[in-house]
Design a protein around this motif. Structure first.
Motif, PDB file in Angstrom:
ATOM      1  N   LEU A 283      -6.603   3.620   3.909  1.00  0.00           N
ATOM      2  CA  LEU A 283      -6.839   1.949   4.092  1.00  0.00           C
ATOM      3  C   LEU A 283      -6.008   1.392   5.111  1.00  0.00           C
ATOM      4  CD1 LEU A 283      -8.039  -0.686   2.301  1.00  0.00           C
ATOM      5  CD2 LEU A 283      -5.793  -0.803   1.444  1.00  0.00           C
TER       6      LEU A 283
ATOM      7  N   ILE B 177       1.768   6.691  -6.844  1.00  0.00           N
ATOM      8  CA  ILE B 177       0.427   7.306  -7.379  1.00  0.00           C
ATOM      9  C   ILE B 177       0.745   8.839  -7.320  1.00  0.00           C
ATOM     10  CG2 ILE B 177      -2.053   7.706  -6.917  1.00  0.00           C
ATOM     11  CD1 ILE B 177      -2.215   4.550  -6.486  1.00  0.00           C
TER      12      ILE B 177
ATOM     13  N   ILE C 294      -9.021   3.568  -6.509  1.00  0.00           N
ATOM     14  CA  ILE C 294      -9.903   4.486  -5.996  1.00  0.00           C
ATOM     15  C   ILE C 294      -8.881   5.978  -5.772  1.00  0.00           C
ATOM     16  CG2 ILE C 294     -11.274   5.330  -4.332  1.00  0.00           C
ATOM     17  CD1 ILE C 294     -11.965   2.383  -3.892  1.00  0.00           C
ATOM     18  N   ALA C 295      -7.467   5.579  -5.228  1.00  0.00           N
ATOM     19  CA  ALA C 295      -6.952   6.809  -4.895  1.00  0.00           C
ATOM     20  C   ALA C 295      -6.364   7.347  -6.314  1.00  0.00           C
ATOM     21  CB  ALA C 295      -5.559   6.114  -4.112  1.00  0.00           C
TER      22      ALA C 295
ATOM     23  N   LEU D  57     -14.824  -0.096   0.798  1.00  0.00           N
ATOM     24  CA  LEU D  57     -13.602   0.014   0.426  1.00  0.00           C
ATOM     25  C   LEU D  57     -12.973   1.720   0.235  1.00  0.00           C
ATOM     26  CD1 LEU D  57     -10.992  -1.820   0.131  1.00  0.00           C
ATOM     27  CD2 LEU D  57     -11.271  -1.518  -2.348  1.00  0.00           C
ATOM     28  N   PRO D  58     -12.044   2.025   1.143  1.00  0.00           N
ATOM     29  CA  PRO D  58     -11.801   3.441   1.004  1.00  0.00           C
ATOM     30  C   PRO D  58     -10.651   3.804   0.007  1.00  0.00           C
ATOM     31  CG  PRO D  58     -10.747   2.444   2.972  1.00  0.00           C
ATOM     32  CD  PRO D  58     -11.558   1.441   2.287  1.00  0.00           C
ATOM     33  N   ALA D  59     -10.230   4.947  -0.377  1.00  0.00           N
ATOM     34  CA  ALA D  59      -8.958   5.150  -1.070  1.00  0.00           C
ATOM     35  C   ALA D  59      -7.721   4.768  -0.360  1.00  0.00           C
ATOM     36  CB  ALA D  59      -8.855   6.532  -1.433  1.00  0.00           C
ATOM     37  N   LEU D  60      -6.616   4.511  -1.120  1.00  0.00           N
ATOM     38  CA  LEU D  60      -5.295   3.962  -0.529  1.00  0.00           C
ATOM     39  C   LEU D  60      -4.849   4.583   0.701  1.00  0.00           C
ATOM     40  CD1 LEU D  60      -3.810   1.512  -1.055  1.00  0.00           C
ATOM     41  CD2 LEU D  60      -2.523   2.906  -2.544  1.00  0.00           C
TER      42      LEU D  60
ATOM     43  N   LEU E 212       2.577   1.882  -3.363  1.00  0.00           N
ATOM     44  CA  LEU E 212       1.821   2.098  -4.568  1.00  0.00           C
ATOM     45  C   LEU E 212       1.251   3.525  -4.211  1.00  0.00           C
ATOM     46  CD1 LEU E 212      -0.683  -0.900  -4.925  1.00  0.00           C
ATOM     47  CD2 LEU E 212       0.590   0.007  -6.835  1.00  0.00           C
ATOM     48  N   LEU E 213       1.017   3.886  -3.035  1.00  0.00           N
ATOM     49  CA  LEU E 213       0.513   5.389  -2.862  1.00  0.00           C
ATOM     50  C   LEU E 213       1.535   6.407  -3.142  1.00  0.00           C
ATOM     51  CD1 LEU E 213      -1.798   7.065  -1.609  1.00  0.00           C
ATOM     52  CD2 LEU E 213      -0.831   6.862   0.677  1.00  0.00           C
TER      53      LEU E 213
ATOM     54  N   ALA F 125       0.796  -1.254   0.115  1.00  0.00           N
ATOM     55  CA  ALA F 125       0.086   0.059   0.200  1.00  0.00           C
ATOM     56  C   ALA F 125       0.831   1.399  -0.104  1.00  0.00           C
ATOM     57  CB  ALA F 125      -1.005  -0.047   1.237  1.00  0.00           C
TER      58      ALA F 125
ATOM     59  N   LEU G  88      -7.262  -2.708  -5.612  1.00  0.00           N
ATOM     60  CA  LEU G  88      -8.577  -2.269  -5.567  1.00  0.00           C
ATOM     61  C   LEU G  88      -8.375  -0.742  -4.995  1.00  0.00           C
ATOM     62  CD1 LEU G  88     -11.209  -4.970  -5.075  1.00  0.00           C
ATOM     63  CD2 LEU G  88     -10.514  -3.700  -7.193  1.00  0.00           C
ATOM     64  N   SER G  89      -7.945  -0.478  -3.919  1.00  0.00           N
ATOM     65  CA  SER G  89      -8.024   0.796  -3.200  1.00  0.00           C
ATOM     66  C   SER G  89      -6.982   1.756  -3.965  1.00  0.00           C
ATOM     67  CB  SER G  89      -7.609   0.549  -1.705  1.00  0.00           C
ATOM     68  OG  SER G  89      -7.375   1.591  -1.004  1.00  0.00           O
ATOM     69  N   ALA G  90      -6.232   1.190  -4.568  1.00  0.00           N
ATOM     70  CA  ALA G  90      -5.108   2.117  -5.337  1.00  0.00           C
ATOM     71  C   ALA G  90      -5.906   2.494  -6.496  1.00  0.00           C
ATOM     72  CB  ALA G  90      -3.966   1.308  -5.645  1.00  0.00           C
TER      73      ALA G  90
ATOM     74  N   GLN H 167      -7.709  -6.144  -1.974  1.00  0.00           N
ATOM     75  CA  GLN H 167      -8.085  -4.883  -1.255  1.00  0.00           C
ATOM     76  C   GLN H 167      -7.274  -3.849  -1.743  1.00  0.00           C
ATOM     77  OE1 GLN H 167     -11.016  -5.558   2.243  1.00  0.00           O
ATOM     78  NE2 GLN H 167      -8.999  -5.293   2.661  1.00  0.00           N
ATOM     79  N   VAL H 168      -5.864  -3.748  -1.546  1.00  0.00           N
ATOM     80  CA  VAL H 168      -4.843  -2.904  -2.013  1.00  0.00           C
ATOM     81  C   VAL H 168      -4.803  -2.516  -3.145  1.00  0.00           C
ATOM     82  CG1 VAL H 168      -2.517  -2.256  -1.579  1.00  0.00           C
ATOM     83  CG2 VAL H 168      -3.294  -3.689   0.062  1.00  0.00           C
TER      84      VAL H 168
END
Lengths: 91, 719
Positions: free
Chosen positions: B216, A28, A57-58, B210-213, A24-25, A21, A53-55, A50-51
């Motif tokens: 998270l 990004i 979104i970010a 699910l939230p953004a990174l 990746l953050l 995470a 997918l969440s990436a 989840q990580v």
């Protein structure tokens, strides 16, 4: 801002989720276009999913184009568990 | 098959499934790119495994599980169909049949099974992780939190696609793990796998939490699922899947279709009703949204009451349940049109009808003797009803010859490989129907004929090419109706029969003196003579100590006949003529001296007053019949071994009969009416008496013997 590509070779699993995470953050936030190669990673679990997918979104929130390459593991586990594999580059 | 005997039912059904599997595999070999065949193979295996496991055939279930998994890999596109999978599939089919025949396996059989599995695992490495199917023993907490999903591992190998059956229920499972689920070591993938093993599933994952990174917590669980599961399992068994995660998740299980909610309507709930039943919105909110007269889902999403994923999940549920109901209704409609009946019950029905026919004959005679008009008319009405009942009972007993012919595909495939020949099997007229008992008794003779044709008839590919023929030989098996008979023709385009070799062999064997003059047809008939065999070295294919003589006597035992024709270099044709049914025969009742006989009406051409017949001027044993000369003999002298004097023949009747193209006249003393009856076997003591093939009981309880017309015409021609 730039475009970059990164390769992930660690397992995409809960033990490595936090580090995954973070990297990746960071990537990004540094780029406006990012290709992530998952082809060297040999395992995945839902925490890893989840990580990833969440990436996406970010990335979307920041207007960054994020693509996962060689993402068969990711796609398979998503299909198996009824999730949409967001971010997978068209083959 | 009775309801109280599940293993017998299972064996019968599994036997049918195995037969279907064999046919599918053979077809798959010819058309490997047919997904529906792969699917059918998978489904057959899946059903065998499921029922076997339910009845405690554990060895069978665990073996079948792995074979099924191999076909699942192919079906799901993770592996390709190959010749070796088909070969192993066929071997596996045989192995399953062997397990069913005797569940207590000997070492040899068990070794065979292990060898098949080893080869499957070698061909499909993804199977390495497959072991026996597990009911609910996979602990969701015990396993590692990660699943290496390499190529095809675990994925899709257990997605059940069984058809709609009576005891299935569809559950909606709402599974929302709490954040700590991963931390307690639980792996939802294993839970989903267990659910898939219970039946057919639709799994819908949600990422709305699910939230953004940057927000998270990488070790918290944000995902949740809706799962639609159609299963034969009880709700408790479904609940048990979640037993280890009850504290780590919110789980709601609702029965939405089937079981107690059986509904004859195809239409399931409306979207609004589904959303309310899921507890996502209130009926009032739905009513307000409906009032806007736009698409309900759009309104609810716009109002922020639901996400589009939630609306889509409700839509999927609606479509899924409707699909299940349609399948179920179709299956119900099909089952209403046909039911399974134990063949023994059918046999006894046919026998009872036969007794009925015989008993009515007595009644008819009493009625005739009494001169009572009312009784006679009742008897006549009864006769016509009995005739109808007889036809219906017979019809129930008829099955398509496909049942017999389809077993030839495997035989031809295996045998041609063993013999190094290339053979194309062509089956025709497979929907022709025959009495099931006839089909069963036809099996061995037919197998022998086909083995013969492959072994002695069709040449090896190189030899065929030298003879200017295609490498691949053709074996054609065709069935067709011919009056009250079925004709089965087995023909090949092989080397044909060498008449001289047959002749020499017959002389060697002492069957001929060597001075006879014979028609080609008669020479071919020698092949069916007892003790005749054209090859000195018995191969393990057709030389099993059974010759064509046994084939002929089997077929004659069925009231049929066999006829061989051949052209050297071009092939052989074997024609088999079989009566449609064994049970009841319509015959002509005649008297010879003080004994009654029945002549099968199907053989009778004409009855003529012997005094009006022109006898041949020089050969007194021939009569003129429709422009040709026909041999005849007096049954009285035939059966009493007289010298055949025909001094008193003037007031006799001549019955012209024909069988298999041979026509003879039979002299009898008196001809009565036609008579339908059940043929009784004469029993072991009398089965070899020449000229008769059975007995019937007449209306006045006297006995009449059934004439063996085929044998008599053969004797007559030789006379």
């Amino acid at each position: 801002m730039s475009s970059d590509s990164m390769q992930i070779s660690e397992p995409l699993t809960i033990d490595h989720a936090s580090a995954l995470a973070d990297s990746l953050l960071e990537a990004i936030e540094r780029n406006d276009s990012l290709d992530v190669d998952l082809g060297e990673s040999e395992a995945i679990d839902l925490a890893g999913v989840q990580v990833l997918l969440s990436a996406t979104i970010a990335a979307e929130q920041r207007g960054v184009s994020l693509r996962y390459l060689r993402a068969d593991l990711y796609r398979n586990i998503c299909e198996y568990s009824g999730l949409q594999p967001f971010g997978v580059a068209e083959r | 098959m009775s309801a109280s005997d599940p293993p017998a039912t299972f064996r019968e059904e599994a036997g049918e499934l195995l037969d279907r599997l064999e046919a599918v595999l053979i077809r798959l070999e010819a058309t490997p790119d047919a997904p529906e065949l792969i699917d059918e193979a998978f489904r057959s295996l899946h059903t065998i495994k499921g029922s076997g496991s339910m009845l405690g055939f554990d060895e069978l279930a665990s073996f079948t599980h792995i074979v099924e998994a191999a076909f699942a890999l192919v079906r799901d596109g993770h592996a390709k169909i190959s010749g070796s999978l088909i070969e192993l599939g066929l071997q596996a089919r045989d192995h399953i049949a062997a397990i069913m025949a005797s569940p207590e396996l000997d070492d040899q059989t068990r070794g065979d099974g292990e060898r098949i599995l080893e080869q499957l695992r070698a061909a499909y490495p993804a199977l390495a992780s497959e072991s026996r199917p597990q009911a609910s023993s996979v602990s969701a907490t015990a396993g590692p939190a990660s699943v290496a999903i390499g190529s095809a591992d675990a994925v899709g190998s257990d997605v059940a696609t069984t058809g709609a059956s009576g005891g299935e229920t569809t559950f909606r499972i709402q599974f929302a793990p709490k954040a700590q689920l991963f931390r307690i070591g639980a792996n939802p993938i294993l839970l989903l796998k267990e659910l898939r093993e219970l039946g057919e599933t639709v799994i819908i994952g949600f990422t709305d939490r699910l939230p953004a990174l940057d927000e998270l917590d990488p070790e918290a669980c944000y995902l949740r699922w809706d799962i639609l599961l159609t299963t034969e399992a009880e709700e408790n068994a479904v609940r048990d899947v979640f037993i280890f995660v009850e504290d780590g998740a919110e789980i709601r299980i609702d029965e939405i279709d089937g079981g107690n909610l059986e509904d004859s309507d195809i239409d399931y709930k409306r979207i609004g009703e589904i959303l309310v039943s899921r507890g996502l919105v209130t009926p009032e909110e739905i009513q307000l949204a409906v009032n806007e007269k736009r698409y309900l889902g759009d309104v609810l999403v716009e109002k922020g009451l639901l996400t589009s994923d939630q609306v889509n999940a409700a839509l999927q549920e609606q479509q899924y349940v409707r699909g299940r109901r349609e399948t179920r209704q179709r299956a119900a409609a099909e089952s209403q049109q046909s039911i399974k009946v134990d063949t023994r019950k059918l046999d006894s029905l046919v026998n009872l009808v036969g007794e009925f026919v015989a008993e009515h004959a007595t009644l008819a005679q009493i009625a005739a003797e009494s001169g009572d008009g009312k009784l006679t008319s009742v008897s006549e009405r009864l006769e016509s009803l009995i005739r109808e009942v007889r036809d219906v009972a017979m019809d129930l007993h008829m099955v398509p010859v496909e049942m017999l012919f389809s077993t030839f595909r495997r035989l031809v495939r295996d045998l041609s490989r063993e013999l190094g020949k290339e053979v194309r099997l062509q089956l025709e007229g497979t929907d022709t129907e025959l009495d099931k008992n006839v089909i069963e008794r036809l099996r061995d003779p037919m197998l022998h004929i086909i083995r013969n044709s492959l072994d002695h008839g069709l040449e090896p590919p190189d030899e065929r090419v030298r003879a200017g023929k295609p490498r691949e030989g053709t074996l054609r098996v065709a069935a067709s109706y011919s009056g009250a008979h079925v004709l089965i023709r087995v023909s090949d385009d092989g080397g044909g029969i060498n008449r001289d070799a047959v002749w020499r062999k017959a002389v060697e064997r002492g069957l001929l003196t060597g001075d006879e003059e014979m028609e080609p047809q008669e020479i071919y008939d020698l092949i069916c003579a007892p003790g005749f065999s054209t090859t000195d070295t018995a191969t393990n294919v057709s030389g099993r100590g059974v010759g064509m003589d046994v084939v002929r006597s089997n077929i004659e035992g069925l009231g049929g006949s066999i006829h061989i024709d051949s052209e050297e270099g071009h092939g052989t044709i074997i024609n088999i003529r079989i009566p449609l049914t064994l049970a009841i025969v319509e015959g002509l009742l005649v008297r010879v001296s003080d004994q009654y006989y029945l002549v099968n009406l199907a053989n009778v051409l004409e009855c003529i007053d012997f005094s009006t017949v022109n006898r041949h001027s020089s050969d007194r044993q021939l009569v003129e019949y429709r422009g040709s000369l026909v041999p005849f003999f007096d049954l009285d002298s035939y059966f009493s071994a007289d010298d055949g004097s025909d001094g008193s023949a003037v007031d006799k009747q001549l019955i012209v009969v024909s069988s298999d193209g041979r026509t003879v006249g039979l002299l009898v003393d008196e001809v009565y009416d036609t008579f339908q009856s059940v043929i009784k076997s004469l029993g072991k003591m009398y089965e070899n008496v020449p000229g008769v093939s059975g007995a019937v009981i007449l209306g006045d309880r006297r006995l009449a013997l059934m004439l063996d017309v085929d044998r008599l015409t053969r004797n007559g021609v030789r006379h």
